[in-house]
Design a protein around this motif. Structure first.
Motif, PDB file in Angstrom:
ATOM      1  N   ILE A 296      35.379 -17.319 -10.070  1.00  0.00           N
ATOM      2  CA  ILE A 296      35.845 -15.925 -10.085  1.00  0.00           C
ATOM      3  C   ILE A 296      36.445 -15.573 -11.445  1.00  0.00           C
ATOM      4  O   ILE A 296      36.272 -14.458 -11.956  1.00  0.00           O
ATOM      5  N   ALA A 297      37.142 -16.535 -12.058  1.00  0.00           N
ATOM      6  CA  ALA A 297      37.756 -16.284 -13.366  1.00  0.00           C
ATOM      7  C   ALA A 297      36.698 -15.977 -14.420  1.00  0.00           C
ATOM      8  O   ALA A 297      36.879 -15.092 -15.277  1.00  0.00           O
ATOM      9  N   ALA A 298      35.561 -16.683 -14.383  1.00  0.00           N
ATOM     10  CA  ALA A 298      34.477 -16.413 -15.342  1.00  0.00           C
ATOM     11  C   ALA A 298      33.947 -14.993 -15.160  1.00  0.00           C
ATOM     12  O   ALA A 298      33.683 -14.282 -16.147  1.00  0.00           O
ATOM     13  N   ARG A 330      30.948 -31.163 -16.080  1.00  0.00           N
ATOM     14  CA  ARG A 330      30.014 -30.217 -15.479  1.00  0.00           C
ATOM     15  C   ARG A 330      30.723 -29.165 -14.630  1.00  0.00           C
ATOM     16  O   ARG A 330      30.181 -28.095 -14.396  1.00  0.00           O
ATOM     17  N   GLN A 331      31.953 -29.448 -14.170  1.00  0.00           N
ATOM     18  CA  GLN A 331      32.693 -28.464 -13.388  1.00  0.00           C
ATOM     19  C   GLN A 331      33.247 -27.337 -14.258  1.00  0.00           C
ATOM     20  O   GLN A 331      33.600 -26.270 -13.744  1.00  0.00           O
ATOM     21  N   ARG A 332      33.307 -27.561 -15.589  1.00  0.00           N
ATOM     22  CA  ARG A 332      33.832 -26.535 -16.493  1.00  0.00           C
ATOM     23  C   ARG A 332      32.733 -25.582 -16.979  1.00  0.00           C
ATOM     24  O   ARG A 332      32.936 -24.802 -17.909  1.00  0.00           O
ATOM     25  N   TYR A 333      31.571 -25.669 -16.341  1.00  0.00           N
ATOM     26  CA  TYR A 333      30.403 -24.875 -16.756  1.00  0.00           C
ATOM     27  C   TYR A 333      30.697 -23.376 -16.747  1.00  0.00           C
ATOM     28  O   TYR A 333      30.355 -22.651 -17.670  1.00  0.00           O
ATOM     29  N   TRP A 334      31.373 -22.864 -15.712  1.00  0.00           N
ATOM     30  CA  TRP A 334      31.630 -21.419 -15.605  1.00  0.00           C
ATOM     31  C   TRP A 334      32.541 -20.930 -16.727  1.00  0.00           C
ATOM     32  O   TRP A 334      32.244 -19.939 -17.417  1.00  0.00           O
ATOM     33  N   ILE A 335      33.662 -21.625 -16.908  1.00  0.00           N
ATOM     34  CA  ILE A 335      34.639 -21.198 -17.912  1.00  0.00           C
ATOM     35  C   ILE A 335      34.071 -21.344 -19.321  1.00  0.00           C
ATOM     36  O   ILE A 335      34.273 -20.489 -20.193  1.00  0.00           O
TER      37      ILE A 335
END
Length: 760
Positions: A296-298, A330-335
């Motif tokens: 959601i932040a992205a 890989r979890q930081r993909y959105w940010i």
């Protein structure tokens, strides 16, 4: 289809759980009372249910571990075994249903499917529509969402729907309709998805069900897919309004806010989108769901960039990165994508390098979904082209071309041609740049025309669906009205004919009755006088009979007591212990019979006595009169039953002989023990008497058919008098069991006379 759904669904609707009602989470405190009940239970149907409950307790245990899952499986197998032994089909089906869920977690899908199918077969025979619907839904869950298996899941879900509808479980039917609609949406059948979701909504509304957020959300997604984002936003807002009206701030609501924000973002309503992203973000933060927070932040950062609030977007992304860190790359993909897009927008390419490199590592070092790779390559190629790093861009464009070819996507192909044109132009290869641009333009126009044609087709689907719904609704109203009118007309006709018939019958009855009453009045007055005289005589005779019967029973009881007294006196002059013991046992036998007559003359009912207080008094008498060194405890389980004298006397004598036998021989050397007496009614005419002790038991060579003692011979004879089946067991003590049928009143009189002459 998956490419269209991925940004909307956000990977949350691609997993299904079992449809059965969730029972937990349970704790050991919840399990303890059931375990206590199990220890004191008998091996009957109630124990089967306890096994199933314990299996549920461990399966739905809070923070369940492998050991607890093993316990769940163990208890379900115990329930299956006992239910099969008892031929308890209800418990057997529940055990199979439970095993289906457990075996799937043990990676035994075929065994799980077979167990669930067995449950289905039993539920069909029992017409247990509630559990049949649950079982069909669970069977559908064994099929994946792949194109080759999703039809199997849909078919079983439809069977589940039919079962719930047959049982009129409307809420469950609404849930399954929504699940089927969701499956059709994933399968790409938009018309069927819209139809089933609308049916689900109408079903929920028909029973006043208010928690409609999920079905509103799915309708919003389907309308977005159908190219009607405005309609999608309408249902999305209805979803959020419903959640607010119910004060529901659970984690799924964060996803609903995010999806409405994405719909508004796609229409350029960035302020409204930003507001909904913020609402969803607060809920995700409350539950500390870091992945949802990053997603959601992205999206919120993208809204701030479109609103040209670059510094706000940067501060916001920094706060999320610090406040909700993710360890795995890989979890930081959105940010990371949000950072790269932001820095490219404000032309600070050097600051974007760190995040671009991390994105590059994600696609190089891990196996990600193709949709994720597409977004990463899109972000990175735009980044390298923006900073004029054409060599890096060229490498990624080549990789992207392979991805486009493998996916057979026209959108990816024309984007790749556009980027290749840009690279050729930067390298002054204008002919190649023009050729690629022409390919890009032609393919893009082709895709646009195809999308336009698909959009028109989808709009027609929506229109046809709504027309069908209106027609169905109208037909239902007309059918209901016609049925009501026909029912009313039929009812009026029936009432009219019945009224006429009743009038004729009443008229005829009145005429006949008048003549009959006139004729019989004289006879009645004469007969009444005669009847009154006979009634008075019968009442006097009945009173005398009852008095005589009580007097007889009283005198019999007194005579029996006199005999007991004579026997006691006689025993004073006897020297042998064996003779004294024989007289003492005879006294106890006579006392057991005298108690019957005492009960009869003290009771208003002269034909039968309440067997429960009689047995209690007899046991109390034997315990007081038979002194031993042993501490013997009596446990009585006597059902409240009426029993006539012809059965009460043999039962009393059997009890007398069995209890004396236990008191004399079961507990030598003063050892303590228990004597259990059970008398109950097994069925309408079947009764069961059990006297058991936990003493030393009989001799090892004891055989029931070869009885030598007088007491056991007497018990055997009395059992035959009752027409019963005598069983003597010698396991962990002695158990005497008499199973007999209660004789009807007509036979009671004859047997009472025969038995009385024999015993007295």
């Amino acid at each position: 289809m998956v490419k269209i759904l991925t940004p909307i669904v956000a990977l949350l609707f691609l997993a299904f759980s079992s449809y059965a009602d969730y029972l937990g989470p349970f704790t050991p405190k919840d399990t303890a009372p059931i375990l206590a009940k199990l220890k004191s239970s008998r091996a009957d149907t109630s124990r089967v249910i306890l096994y199933v409950q314990l299996s549920d307790q461990y399966y739905y245990r809070e923070g369940r571990n492998a050991k607890e899952l093993d316990s769940a499986r163990l208890y379900s197998k115990a329930a299956e075994k006992l239910a099969a032994t008892l031929h308890f089909n209800k418990g057997l089906a529940l055990a199979y249903f439970q095993q289906a869920a457990i075996l799937k977690l043990f990676d035994l899908p075929e065994n799980a499917k077979q167990a669930n199918q067995k449950a289905i077969s039993i539920f069909i025979k029992q017409k247990n529509y509630a559990m049949l619907g649950e079982s069909y839904y669970r069977q559908g869950g064994f099929y994946s969402l792949s194109d080759s298996e999703i039809e199997g899941r849909i078919n079983y879900f439809k069977k589940s729907l039919d079962a719930f509808r047959s049982g009129r479980f409307t809420l469950k039917a609404g849930d399954v309709l929504m699940a089927i609609g969701e499956l059709y949406m994933i399968h790409g059948d938009d018309q069927s998805a819209l139809t089933y979701l609308k049916q689900s909504l109408h079903t929920y509304q028909s029973i006043g069900y208010r928690k409609l957020m999920a079905v509103y959300d799915l309708l919003g997604i389907v309308y977005k897919i159908l190219g009607m984002p405005d309609e999608g936003i309408k249902y999305g807002i209805m979803c959020l309004r419903t959640a607010r009206s119910l004060n529901d701030t659970s984690l799924p609501i964060a996803t609903y806010y995010n999806r409405v924000g994405l719909l508004q973002f796609s229409l350029g309503e960035y302020k409204n989108a930003s507001k909904n992203f913020v609402e969803g973000l607060e809920i995700a933060k409350k539950f500390k769901d870091t992945t949802t927070v990053h997603i959601i932040a992205a999206n919120q950062a993208s809204s701030l960039v479109r609103l040209q609030k670059y510094q706000d977007a940067l501060r916001f992304l920094d706060s999320i990165s610090i406040g909700f860190p993710l360890k795995e790359l890989r979890q930081r993909y959105w940010i990371n994508r949000a950072y790269v897009q932001l820095y490219c927008e404000i032309k600070q390419y050097n600051k974007a390098t760190k995040y671009a490199n991390e994105l590059l590592k994600i696609v190089e070092n891990s196996v990600e979904q193709s949709a994720v790779k597409e977004r990463i390559y899109l972000t990175l190629i735009q980044y390298y082209l923006a900073k004029a790093d054409y060599e890096s861009a060229k490498k990624l464009v080549k990789i992207h071309k392979i991805l486009a070819i493998n996916s057979n996507s026209k959108e990816l192909t024309y984007m790749n041609d556009f980027w290749q044109s840009t690279l050729d132009s930067a390298n002054h290869n204008y002919l190649s740049a023009l050729a690629h641009y022409q390919k890009y333009s032609a393919l893009k126009d082709s895709v646009f025309n195809e999308n336009k044609t698909k959009l028109i087709s989808k709009l027609e689907v929506v229109y046809e669906t709504e027309i069908k719904e209106e027609k169905i609704s109208q037909l239902k109203k007309e059918s209901a009205l016609q049925q009501k009118m026909l029912h009313q007309a039929s009812l009026i006709n029936i009432i009219m004919f019945v009224g006429i018939a009743l009038l004729l019958v009443i008229t005829g009855l009145l005429i006949y009755g008048y003549k009959l009453v006139k004729k019989n009045n004289k006879d009645i007055s004469l007969r009444q006088e005669e009847i009154n005289k006979k009634n008075a005589l019968l009442e006097r005779l009945l009173t005398e009979k009852e008095w005589l019967m009580k007097e007889i029973h009283h005198r019999v009881k007194n005579n029996l007591h006199m005999i007991v007294g004579l026997l006691e006196s006689q025993s004073e002059f006897l020297k042998g212990d064996e003779a004294k013991m024989a007289l003492s046992e005879s006294e106890h036998r006579i006392h057991s019979m005298s108690l019957i007559h005492q009960k009869l003359y003290q009771s208003d009912n002269l034909s039968s006595i309440d067997i429960s207080p009689y047995i209690h008094e007899l046991v109390e008498y034997l315990r007081d009169s038979f002194q031993t060194n042993s501490q013997v405890t009596f446990n009585l389980d006597i059902q409240q039953l009426e029993m006539n004298i012809s059965h009460s006397i043999p039962l009393g004598l059997i009890l007398n002989e069995a209890i004396i036998n236990s008191l004399k021989y079961a507990f030598p050397d003063g050892r303590p023990g228990n004597i259990d007496v059970v008398f109950k009614q097994k069925s309408t005419q079947n009764f069961l008497l059990i006297i058991s002790d936990n003493g030393i038991g009989m001799a090892q060579d004891f055989e029931q058919h070869n009885i030598s003692s007088f007491g056991l011979t007497l018990i055997k004879g009395l059992s035959e008098e009752l027409g019963g089946n005598l069983v003597i067991e010698n396991k962990g003590g002695t158990t005497i069991q008499v199973d007999f049928k209660y004789i009807t009143e007509e036979k009671d009189t004859a047997q009472h006379a025969s038995l009385s002459s024999t015993l007295y």
